[in-house]
Design an enzyme around this catalytic site. Structure first.
Site, PDB file in Angstrom:
ATOM      1  N   GLU A   1       0.829  -1.214   0.000  1.00 28.31           N
ATOM      2  CA  GLU A   1       0.000   0.000   0.000  1.00 28.31           C
ATOM      3  C   GLU A   1       0.860   1.259   0.000  1.00 28.31           C
ATOM      4  O   GLU A   1       0.532   2.244  -0.677  1.00 28.31           O
ATOM      5  CB  GLU A   1      -0.944  -0.003   1.207  1.00 28.31           C
ATOM      6  CG  GLU A   1      -2.041  -1.044   1.147  1.00 28.31           C
ATOM      7  CD  GLU A   1      -2.973  -0.845  -0.036  1.00 28.31           C
ATOM      8  OE1 GLU A   1      -3.096   0.288  -0.546  1.00 28.31           O
ATOM      9  OE2 GLU A   1      -3.595  -1.837  -0.466  1.00 28.31           O
TER      10      GLU A   1
ATOM     11  N   TYR B   1      -6.375   6.647   4.217  1.00 29.99           N
ATOM     12  CA  TYR B   1      -6.550   5.613   3.201  1.00 29.99           C
ATOM     13  C   TYR B   1      -5.729   4.370   3.527  1.00 29.99           C
ATOM     14  O   TYR B   1      -6.248   3.246   3.526  1.00 29.99           O
ATOM     15  CB  TYR B   1      -6.144   6.119   1.814  1.00 29.99           C
ATOM     16  CG  TYR B   1      -5.872   4.962   0.888  1.00 29.99           C
ATOM     17  CD1 TYR B   1      -6.928   4.215   0.370  1.00 29.99           C
ATOM     18  CD2 TYR B   1      -4.569   4.553   0.615  1.00 29.99           C
ATOM     19  CE1 TYR B   1      -6.689   3.107  -0.423  1.00 29.99           C
ATOM     20  CE2 TYR B   1      -4.316   3.438  -0.177  1.00 29.99           C
ATOM     21  CZ  TYR B   1      -5.383   2.722  -0.689  1.00 29.99           C
ATOM     22  OH  TYR B   1      -5.146   1.607  -1.455  1.00 29.99           O
TER      23      TYR B   1
ATOM     24  N   ASP C   1      -9.235   5.857  -2.197  1.00 34.31           N
ATOM     25  CA  ASP C   1      -8.140   6.405  -2.997  1.00 34.31           C
ATOM     26  C   ASP C   1      -8.731   7.124  -4.201  1.00 34.31           C
ATOM     27  O   ASP C   1      -9.940   7.349  -4.285  1.00 34.31           O
ATOM     28  CB  ASP C   1      -7.168   5.301  -3.408  1.00 34.31           C
ATOM     29  CG  ASP C   1      -7.751   4.351  -4.446  1.00 34.31           C
ATOM     30  OD1 ASP C   1      -8.984   4.381  -4.683  1.00 34.31           O
ATOM     31  OD2 ASP C   1      -6.973   3.574  -5.041  1.00 34.31           O
TER      32      ASP C   1
END
Length: 364
Positions: free
Chosen positions: A38, A121, A139
């Site tokens: 991520e 996020y 996102d």
């Protein structure tokens, strides 16, 4: 439109199960590995991350390995991915986790957000994928999908959080968040959405209204400023090059770079590079008579090819000038603050350098 949320979830998850891309981090259950993917995917294309993900995990297979690593080694492994603050924050987060939690990542989005560099996020993505917490992860792809579903031109962050939270599938929160991202990345794309392939076109308000290409409205971004930097490439007869470490905060923080000075025009770069070289080798000042201490002599300057690199806020042109350094009778010392280092060719290969600086040195 007010589509049936249960049908919407079912259709999106069915699409994901059938058409999800085969990515190295898909199906991963290790929270650390999920966090690495991520962080790497922030502001970086999937195809670029593919080339770094596995090699990173080979070098730093777990939180303890990353936490124990030297920052130079971490930045070197990140070299080429850009936005180096992400690597420093990931490194700092690993050290916090090792010290506070014995190497185990926190299991909730709220606790994850307390770690360096982890925003809303990333916390939502890791908590939902790794720990099954029913929290959203919004996102750019999810923002676009939700904006089109609801036919909203300028969705606010709070509106997006609320809509995304309402839709999270309680049984498969991680898959749901990934499914929304996958839909946005492969079907509900910015410029050429494939509405004919969309499994939930029936629920899309923008599709019904004919406003798909207008949703969301383009964000107003400030154009990057143009800047020209003279690079002073001081090189000894033995091949060592003088490098300096950038301050931890700001652009290219913690990286090793060639000494630079911003100039008004490329024509000013030669004089700026020469002046900077004399200052560095003369004890951080330019000698009034041009003489350098310790019998050091300079030859040049010689121009090297210009290199351009675009950062998020700066369109930079680097104008490098090579200056050959004859050490004289005494060994060359490096200036003090900020840290400088005479790096041999082998050391240059091992140090973390920005892409533009690496390109300049390749011409040597």
């Amino acid at each position: 439109m007010n589509p049936d949320p249960d049908r919407l979830r079912a259709d999106v998850l069915t699409f994901y199960d059938r058409r999800k891309r085969d990515l190295p981090w898909r199906g991963e259950e290790d929270p650390y590995r999920i966090l690495v993917s991520e962080i790497m995917l922030q502001q970086t294309r999937v195809d670029t991350v593919r080339g770094y993900y596995e090699s990173w995990l080979q070098r730093f297979p777990d939180v303890d390995a990353l936490a124990a690593a030297d920052e130079d080694v971490v930045l070197k492994a990140w070299e080429g991915l850009g936005y180096y603050r992400r690597a420093r924050n990931l490194h700092a987060a690993a050290r916090v986790v090792r010290e506070r939690s014995g190497g185990e990542l926190p299991a909730s989005a709220a606790e994850l957000r307390a770690l360096p560099g982890i925003g809303e996020y990333t916390a939502g993505a890791v908590a939902s994928i790794a720990f099954g917490e029913a929290v959203p992860a919004v996102d750019g792809n999810v923002r676009r999908v939700l904006s089109r579903w609801h036919d909203v031109a300028e969705p606010s962050p709070r509106w997006l959080r609320d809509r995304a939270a309402e839709l999270v599938d309680r049984d498969r929160p991680g898959d749901w968040n990934q499914a929304l991202m996958e839909l946005g990345a492969t079907v509900c794309t910015p410029r050429e959405p494939r509405c004919g392939e969309c499994p939930v076109a029936w629920a899309c308000g923008a599709h019904e209204a004919g406003t798909v290409h207008e949703r969301p409205a383009p964000t107003k971004k400030q154009a990057p400023r143009e800047a020209i930097f003279a690079l002073c490439v001081l090189r000894t007869t033995g091949g060592a090059v003088l490098l300096q470490r950038r301050p931890a905060g700001g652009l290219l923080g913690g990286m090793w770079t060639l000494p630079e000075r911003e100039v008004d025009a490329a024509a000013d770069a030669e004089q700026a590079a020469c002046s900077l070289g004399h200052e560095l080798l003369g004890g951080m000042r330019e000698p009034s008579d041009g003489a350098l201490p310790g019998g050091v002599s300079l030859t040049g300057p010689t121009p090297l090819p210009e290199v351009r690199h675009r950062f998020s806020h700066i369109d930079a042109t680097y104008v490098p000038w090579r200056i050959d350094v004859e050490p004289g009778e005494n060994p060359l010392s490096a200036p003090g603050d900020p840290p400088f280092h005479w790096a041999s060719p082998a050391e240059v290969d091992a140090l973390a350098l920005p892409v533009a600086q690496r390109s300049v040195l390749e011409h040597l």
